[in-house]
Design an enzyme around this catalytic site. Structure first.
Site, PDB file in Angstrom:
ATOM      1  N   SER A 116       0.818  -1.216   0.000  1.00  0.00           N
ATOM      2  CA  SER A 116       0.000   0.000   0.000  1.00  0.00           C
ATOM      3  C   SER A 116       0.850   1.264   0.000  1.00  0.00           C
ATOM      4  O   SER A 116       1.984   1.285   0.475  1.00  0.00           O
ATOM      5  CB  SER A 116      -0.905   0.028   1.227  1.00  0.00           C
ATOM      6  OG  SER A 116      -1.645  -1.156   1.319  1.00  0.00           O
TER       7      SER A 116
HETATM    8  N1  SAH Z   1      -0.486  -4.667   3.908  1.00  0.00           N
HETATM    9  C1  SAH Z   1       0.139  -5.217   2.741  1.00  0.00           C
HETATM   10  C2  SAH Z   1      -0.785  -5.086   1.569  1.00  0.00           C
HETATM   11  C3  SAH Z   1      -0.724  -6.289   0.714  1.00  0.00           C
HETATM   12  S1  SAH Z   1      -1.969  -6.368  -0.538  1.00  0.00           S
HETATM   13  C4  SAH Z   1       1.466  -4.556   2.507  1.00  0.00           C
HETATM   14  O1  SAH Z   1       1.701  -3.505   3.101  1.00  0.00           O
HETATM   15  O2  SAH Z   1       2.283  -5.073   1.750  1.00  0.00           O
HETATM   16  C5  SAH Z   1      -3.198  -7.360   0.240  1.00  0.00           C
HETATM   17  C6  SAH Z   1      -2.771  -8.674   0.826  1.00  0.00           C
HETATM   18  O3  SAH Z   1      -3.937  -9.322   1.294  1.00  0.00           O
HETATM   19  C7  SAH Z   1      -2.119  -9.617  -0.190  1.00  0.00           C
HETATM   20  O4  SAH Z   1      -0.913 -10.095   0.338  1.00  0.00           O
HETATM   21  C8  SAH Z   1      -3.158 -10.721  -0.320  1.00  0.00           C
HETATM   22  O5  SAH Z   1      -2.599 -11.986  -0.589  1.00  0.00           O
HETATM   23  C9  SAH Z   1      -3.811 -10.699   1.028  1.00  0.00           C
HETATM   24  N2  SAH Z   1      -5.136 -11.313   1.071  1.00  0.00           N
HETATM   25  C10 SAH Z   1      -6.161 -11.223   0.175  1.00  0.00           C
HETATM   26  N3  SAH Z   1      -7.209 -11.944   0.573  1.00  0.00           N
HETATM   27  C11 SAH Z   1      -6.858 -12.516   1.764  1.00  0.00           C
HETATM   28  C12 SAH Z   1      -7.526 -13.388   2.670  1.00  0.00           C
HETATM   29  N4  SAH Z   1      -8.762 -13.830   2.460  1.00  0.00           N
HETATM   30  N5  SAH Z   1      -6.866 -13.773   3.788  1.00  0.00           N
HETATM   31  C13 SAH Z   1      -5.602 -13.329   4.035  1.00  0.00           C
HETATM   32  N6  SAH Z   1      -4.919 -12.517   3.217  1.00  0.00           N
HETATM   33  C14 SAH Z   1      -5.543 -12.106   2.092  1.00  0.00           C
END
Ligand code: SAH
Length: 223
Positions: A72
């Site tokens: 993000s």
């Molecule tokens: N906070 C992270 C953002 C990553 S993008 C950062 O700063 O890098 C969103 C993340 O949510 C991805 O890694 C994706 O795999 C995860 N995600 C999506 N659906 C999910 C679920 N149902 N359970 C756990 N993680 C999930």
């Protein structure tokens, strides 16, 4: 010096000024919580992205982390953390969507304990490694579908979700402690950041601002 060390030292020198500039920018954008700003100052964001992208790590933009996912934008990380804290302090916090681990690192610096759930195993493993390298120790990880939360350690004082569901998963509401706060992007094509606060069996919902997140998907995967 090993290649990795050279890389880190080089970035360390060149990034100090750009990091300060990012902090100024976050302040201008309205981030006022000093704990959050200080956590962002002390966290080397370039270690959470691919080496080829590290020169862009202190721009206020989202960056790709592989597996179709993104780290993000710093403003959003700061804003979500600030909303979660709400001016108080927090003990147990669950995060859904560890991704690169950058948001996890920021959280870990402003709350007591973080319980972070990620559905893509290689992302979780990389995040674990980076957090270990920078000595963040108050985080435990779970490889699972975060739609179901992490009941074993609940209820949580706060829950932060970094991927967007069409609707708020009920299980997450159920794992929120009384007075607890949930910060979550909600929606499909149009998404809004929501702040949900639990008062006993009641919940208040506040729409904060429009956002763009990757979708919250179902099921956990190994590659
Ligand atoms: N906070 C992270 C953002 C990553 S993008 C950062 O700063 O890098 C969103 C993340 O949510 C991805 O890694 C994706 O795999 C995860 N995600 C999506 N659906 C999910 C679920 N149902 N359970 C756990 N993680 C999930």
């Amino acid at each position: 010096m090993a290649h990795d060390d050279l890389y880190r030292a080089g970035i360390g020198m060149t990034s100090q000024r750009t990091r300060e500039r990012l902090l100024e920018r976050l302040f201008e954008e309205g981030i006022r919580n000093l704990h959050v700003l200080e956590a962002m100052r002390r966290t080397p964001r370039h270690l959470f992205v691919d080496e080829a992208l590290s020169h862009r790590a202190y721009e206020d933009t989202a960056l790709p982390i592989g597996h179709n996912q993104t780290l993000s934008q710093p403003y959003i990380v700061a804003r979500m953390t600030e909303l979660l804290l709400g001016g108080g302090s927090l003990d147990k916090v669950m995060e859904v969507g560890t991704g690169s681990g950058y948001q996890t690192a920021i959280l870990a610096k402003v709350v007591e304990r973080v319980f972070s759930v990620e559905r893509i195993l290689p992302l979780q493993e990389r995040a674990k490694r980076v957090l270990r390298d920078i000595d963040v120790r108050n985080v435990v990880f779970r490889h699972a579908d975060g739609n179901w939360g992490w009941p074993q350690y609940g209820p949580y004082d706060a829950i932060l979700v970094t991927a967007a569901p069409a609707e708020i998963p009920r299980e997450l509401l159920g794992q929120l402690a009384d007075g607890g706060r949930l910060v979550i992007p909600v929606g499909e094509r149009e998404q809004h950041l929501m702040l949900v606060i639990r008062h006993g069996d009641e919940f208040t919902y506040q729409q904060v601002e429009p956002v763009r997140f990757v979708p919250l998907l179902a099921g956990a995967i190994h590659s």
